[in-house]
Design a protein around this motif. Structure first.
Motif, PDB file in Angstrom:
ATOM      1  N   ALA A   1       0.839  -1.377  -0.104  1.00  0.00           N
ATOM      2  CA  ALA A   1       0.079   0.077  -0.005  1.00  0.00           C
ATOM      3  C   ALA A   1       0.799   1.261  -0.010  1.00  0.00           C
ATOM      4  O   ALA A   1       0.451   2.217  -0.566  1.00  0.00           O
TER       5      ALA A   1
ATOM      6  N   GLN B   1      -1.696   3.182  -2.256  1.00  0.00           N
ATOM      7  CA  GLN B   1      -3.108   2.855  -2.261  1.00  0.00           C
ATOM      8  C   GLN B   1      -3.873   2.763  -0.938  1.00  0.00           C
ATOM      9  O   GLN B   1      -3.056   2.583   0.247  1.00  0.00           O
ATOM     10  N   GLY B   2      -5.027   2.895  -0.648  1.00  0.00           N
ATOM     11  CA  GLY B   2      -5.535   2.643   0.563  1.00  0.00           C
ATOM     12  C   GLY B   2      -5.405   3.934   1.534  1.00  0.00           C
ATOM     13  O   GLY B   2      -4.716   4.560   1.423  1.00  0.00           O
TER      14      GLY B   2
END
Length: 348
Positions: A342, A347-348
């Motif tokens: 991540a 991401q996230g």
């Protein structure tokens, strides 16, 4: 690594107490002799189609299936006979489909040399370099003179390395960190990352904390994770991630890595909770699972994003039951890998 804010060591010394040590797929059927013969044209057509269909089936069959088997539903009762890569454990059922669909990438040697020869496969983390730092070394117990040598960490001088802690039953932190690190390496390489270790069973002791930092720096790592387990008091439970504080003194300057290291640590903490089912520490970090430190040479001397993760407390029976379980260790490695991914992919 036993936790003590007033203890000046990077990896805290394990103190011996009271003798504790540290249906198979369908195929072609035989022709029925009672069946009447067909016209010659039909026989020729069928004869031409069968080999092509067979070749197509073989190719499809070879490509079928995931890269990695799904973990078993049952939690292994003990980690004694399971090696790196075993599945299962608490949190394993929460895995996402992407755990086994990435293609393996090139592996790197522990000494920083080129990856083994052979065609490299692309993955989501292709081009990314991750250094894994397994805390302590099983041989440190036999080299106390060497690991007691003081090294410069910028802000002051500290011991080269320490022995680490262990469970009451004698499962050492060094054994735990090596196992989780091996599992983590497999997961990251499967996604295409180039992975290096600070030590990989190739050293009698150490390396020293300053060298551990240099290995990550020299690799120009996109992320470095130092894997540990704590040695706090019974009743203290949970994991925490240690982040570098702002330090500018001597050879130590963390100004460029504080922010990216925090991002790395926050993502690992989030993924670790979700994947293992364990909660952040109840004794460090105020329930956040994050702890900022300015007294660790491995962080102070790093010039690339780096964090430590204390996966649990080896001295608490409930935490020790998890840390000694192979299925849980696989979940722990998966949680760390998801956090690293991540961070690297934003991401996230």
């Amino acid at each position: 690594m036993s936790y003590d804010q007033n203890q000046p060591d990077d990896q805290y010394r394990y103190q011996r107490q009271n003798g504790d040590h540290g249906g198979p797929r369908g195929g072609l059927h035989d022709q029925d002799p009672a069946r009447p013969r067909r016209r010659g044209t039909l026989a020729v057509a069928v004869g031409a189609l069968v080999p092509s269909a067979l070749v197509g089936w073989l190719v499809w069959g070879a490509m079928d299936g995931p890269d990695e088997p799904r973990p078993p539903k049952a939690l292994p009762s003990t980690g004694a006979d399971a090696g790196p890569g075993d599945g299962g454990g608490p949190g394993a059922g929460t895995g996402t489909p992407d755990d086994g669909d990435a293609k393996p990438g090139p592996a790197a040697s522990a000494s920083g040399g080129p990856p083994p020869s052979g065609p490299a496969r692309e993955g989501r983390l292709s081009g990314k370099v991750v250094v894994i730092d397994p805390g302590h070394n099983p041989g440190n117990f036999r080299h106390t003179v060497e690991i007691n040598k003081l090294v410069d960490i910028g802000t002051n001088r500290k011991e080269c390395d320490t022995t680490g802690t262990s469970t009451d039953d004698g499962y050492t932190e060094a054994a735990f960190t090596r196992d989780v690190s091996e599992r983590l390496r497999k997961l990251l390489e499967k996604e295409g990352a180039t992975v290096e270790f600070t030590h990989d069973g190739d050293r009698a002791f150490g390396p020293c904390i300053d060298e551990r930092a240099r290995i990550g720096n020299n690799a120009r790592a996109d992320a470095v994770v130092s894997v540990h387990a704590d040695g706090s008091a019974k009743g203290n439970r949970g994991f925490h991630v240690i982040l570098p504080g702002l330090v500018r003194e001597g050879a130590a300057d963390t100004s460029a890595i504080v922010a990216p290291s925090r991002d790395l640590g926050e993502r690992i903490a989030k993924a670790f909770t979700r994947t293992t089912g364990t909660t952040p520490s109840n004794y460090v970090g105020g329930g956040t699972g994050l702890d900022v430190r300015r007294d660790l040479g491995g962080l102070n001397l790093s010039t690339v994003p780096k964090v430590f993760i204390e996966c649990g407390n080896m001295r608490d029976p409930a935490d020790a039951a998890l840390l000694t379980n192979a299925g849980w260790r696989q979940s722990a490695a998966r949680g760390i890998a998801r956090g690293v991914r991540a961070h690297l992919l934003g991401q996230g």
